[in-house]
Design an enzyme around this catalytic site. Sequence first.
Site, PDB file in Angstrom:
ATOM      1  N   ARG A  80      -4.950  -8.975   3.094  1.00 36.31           N
ATOM      2  CA  ARG A  80      -4.332  -7.983   3.973  1.00 36.31           C
ATOM      3  C   ARG A  80      -3.042  -8.517   4.606  1.00 36.31           C
ATOM      4  NH1 ARG A  80      -8.319  -4.244   5.357  1.00 36.31           N
ATOM      5  NH2 ARG A  80      -7.485  -3.746   7.398  1.00 36.31           N
ATOM      6  N   GLU A  83      13.492   6.986  -8.672  1.00 39.53           N
ATOM      7  CA  GLU A  83      12.242   6.256  -8.477  1.00 39.53           C
ATOM      8  C   GLU A  83      11.180   6.712  -9.498  1.00 39.53           C
ATOM      9  OE1 GLU A  83      11.482   3.683  -7.090  1.00 39.53           O
ATOM     10  OE2 GLU A  83       9.308   3.713  -6.854  1.00 39.53           O
ATOM     11  N   LYS A 122       9.451   4.174 -12.156  1.00 44.04           N
ATOM     12  CA  LYS A 122       7.992   3.975 -12.230  1.00 44.04           C
ATOM     13  C   LYS A 122       7.492   4.244 -13.647  1.00 44.04           C
ATOM     14  CE  LYS A 122       6.778   2.373  -8.562  1.00 44.04           C
ATOM     15  NZ  LYS A 122       8.067   1.819  -8.493  1.00 44.04           N
TER      16      LYS A 122
END
Length: 609
Positions: free
Chosen positions: A27, A481, A485
Amino acid sequence: MCGIIGYAGHRPAIPLLLEGLHHLEYRGYDSAGVAYPLGGKIQVVKSAGKLSLLENKIAGYPAQLATAGIGHTRWATHGLPVECNAHPHLSQNGRIAIVHNGIIENFQEIKDELAARGHVFASETDTEVLAHLIEEDKAQCSSWLEAFASALKRAHGAYAVAMIAADEPDVIYAARMSAPLLLGTGTGECFVASDIPAFLSYTRDVVFLEDGEIARLQKSRWEVFSLNDLKKLSKKVDHIAWDMQAAAKDGYRHFMLKEIMEQPRVITDCLSGRLVREGGAWKVRLPELDALPEPSHLHIVACGTSYNAGLWSRNLLENIGGIPVDLDIASEFRYRAPLLRKGEAVLVISQSGETADTLAALRLAKEKECPVIGLCNVVGSSIARESDVVLYTQAGPEISVASTKAMCSQMVMLTLLSLYFAQRAGRSDGELADALSSLPEQLSSILPGLKNRAEQLAVKYSASRNFFYLGRGQCYALALEGALKLKELSYIHAEGYASGEMKHGPIALIDAQFPTFALALDNELFYKVQSNIQEILARNGRVIALVQANGEKLADLGVEDLWQLPQAHPVISGFLALPALQLFSYATADYLGKDVDQPRNLAKSVTVE
Ligand code: F6R
């Protein structure tokens, strides 16, 4: 983001707490600590930096006899990542200790009241204020449970908290409000943690806490109550069938999918303590920037997805923030002798904070004595350390190589930055602030539907060898974008274009084998995009169009696949479109059997030129 672990049982607590903290390392954190009741007192051990430093320190403490305790990994929000700000935090008399994940938005107000009554604080954190408040409330309450609940009712914001008290050495209290927290219930032992991997080696039986619930744990007993009236609740125990690796993925097949689906939580974390209501109006708090003179011009510099986030924000920074903006790809900026004048600033955007070209651009700006604002995800990264001012995106670690939730968090921060500059100039945009504050809920409600639609479209279009992505205005950045991707994950050739550029060359490529993904959202440019789509249809091009209410108009034109998004504020629509693009690429790559989390030839952190 921060990680919490708590244990009450029959084994030595400290090794279990440390093991749990290791499982929460993914995390991200910059300091860590544990607290345990021993000999009628509470012992706290904490350290800045990595867990190994905490482990070395604990070796010098008599901790073997403790069979209960709490532990924490902290990702700095209030105050620097130094030992005094690390959790656990003690109350004024040192008789209780708490760990906390999230932000108590009204902590300053509570702190001022407590200080006026003689409380002295050892840290800059909001968490310590809560510990002091719980201790004070205990004077009016008959139990620690009541005092814990009473203090939490005063706290505004998102939190997960765990607490121990010296007079109840075998009990852990825990509560959740908009931040993850769950219980593990073993034989003769109970756990509380931010995530399942923290205790999965010991029990697979899990109780998921909901917002507004408070728990009391002992080794052979656990109870959950409603925070409001302390009524006991009956809770279901779920049995987890996943292994450790799957647990880190939260049950998702890939980290990328997990990271896409957790974007509502990322937005909440990003807004927490930064977009706040004061006296009935929205206020943007970015104290990191308060001492920086307002730049006369902002040069945004970044690579890849971070560049696309910067491009997406340009209109906002100019039209809402009132700051002229130009934009550079970092590898170009660093070699083009940019003209940086007095009063201007450079904004570098980087998830990893280690991208070589972006770091070089930062150093160039500093050489030219231009102040640098860093927008980074990874705390303590080179870009974060070398920037004059750093804004953390607080997205938590991004493990999948393809950046998803980091871009979402960058877009949130850049929207806040625009509102912040507007606020400094005496302007406001309540409509946008309202829409931003309800975005996490809105996005959560549509994500499952987006995933299903992405899967259908992925099957249908996966045989394509080429793709265009088109958009105008802010949707142009999203088109770039979307194309990035798709190509990086599925290895299908994809190009992002400003729709208006199509007729200047690229339209020559359009035929029935070359589909187009058009971003045709409801904004002032919709009709322009509609015309571009018509031109593609006239050349037998196949079109997927991401649409809102105006979508009907495209259905009449014969667009093959309409992908419906709900109506939203025009800026917010971008946040709804982004996961659609991400999920389409994810589903296509997964359907084609590609290595989604680690696409070929790519690295998560590009530390070479
Ligand atoms: C694409 C992607 C890359 C990064 C780029 C910059 O999915 O992840 O394009 O965005 O390498 O990385 P950061 O933001 O770490 O500087």
